[in-house]
Design an enzyme around this catalytic site. Sequence first.
Site, short mmCIF file in Angstrom:
data_model
loop_
_atom_site.label_atom_id
_atom_site.label_comp_id
_atom_site.label_asym_id
_atom_site.label_seq_id
_atom_site.Cartn_x
_atom_site.Cartn_y
_atom_site.Cartn_z
N ASN A 211 0.81 -1.22 0.00
CA ASN A 211 0.00 0.00 0.00
C ASN A 211 0.84 1.27 0.00
O ASN A 211 0.39 2.33 0.44
CB ASN A 211 -0.96 0.00 1.20
CG ASN A 211 -1.85 -1.23 1.21
OD1 ASN A 211 -2.40 -1.62 0.19
ND2 ASN A 211 -1.97 -1.86 2.38
N ARG A 212 2.06 1.15 -0.48
CA ARG A 212 2.99 2.28 -0.58
C ARG A 212 3.36 2.88 0.79
O ARG A 212 3.86 3.99 0.86
CB ARG A 212 2.42 3.39 -1.48
CG ARG A 212 2.25 2.97 -2.95
CD ARG A 212 3.57 2.56 -3.55
NE ARG A 212 3.50 2.29 -4.98
CZ ARG A 212 3.37 1.07 -5.52
NH1 ARG A 212 3.29 0.01 -4.73
NH2 ARG A 212 3.35 0.92 -6.82
N LEU A 213 3.16 2.11 1.85
CA LEU A 213 3.56 2.55 3.18
C LEU A 213 4.94 1.97 3.48
O LEU A 213 5.11 1.09 4.34
CB LEU A 213 2.52 2.12 4.23
CG LEU A 213 1.14 2.76 4.06
CD1 LEU A 213 0.17 2.22 5.09
CD2 LEU A 213 1.24 4.28 4.17
#
Length: 234
Positions: A211-213
Amino acid sequence: MGGVTDRDADSAVPTAAPVPFDLASMRKQYRAEGLSETELAATPVEQFARWFKQAATDGGLFEPNAMVVSTADPEGRPSSRTVLLKHFDEQGFVFYTNYDSRKARELDANPHVSLLFPWHPMARQVVVTGVARRTGRDETAAYFRTRPHGSQLGAWASVQSSVVADRRALDGAYAELAARYPEGEQVPVPPHWGGFRVVPDAVEFWQGRENRLHDRLRYVAEGGGGWRVERLSP
């Protein structure tokens, strides 16, 4: 004399080339496991050694020691290129180049530099920022002797970053050197060629997450010689 029709005028207007891929939809989901502060080594060089070993053994990378070196001229205009890391230790990260090249001239004027290791198959990046200093001639000569004979000749044949008439001129210069220094004969170290050691003031370890975290942990040099670790938002 015939006039220009609307159809002729339309055909004269350049059109954008079709893009064969839907770039907006190109994305990969990164790994679930991440990087925590408790896993980090005491120094960034120790942590880099851990990751580099993994990149070199099971990372699926063609050249794990390839890094993007970014410099800037005195006016602040940046330039980047890929070079090969040839040594690293607690004193810094070392690469070699022609001292007349663009990157060397920019480093002589502005020694602040950034190194990027783009280990995409592992969803990892390492970014080193610091100051570049020339290596000593003894260190340069010791490394130069380890280079293949052809690479030694190439260091003489190429006036790096300068305009060359054509490929034949470059090949001709190399052929002359090959005749002067045949295989087995020692090639002198070019006086205009040598190393730079990048002494880091910050080293960021970037691990791709879902989730691009992403996990971004950065070592920052402190005045007493130690390192402070801080987490950056992705």
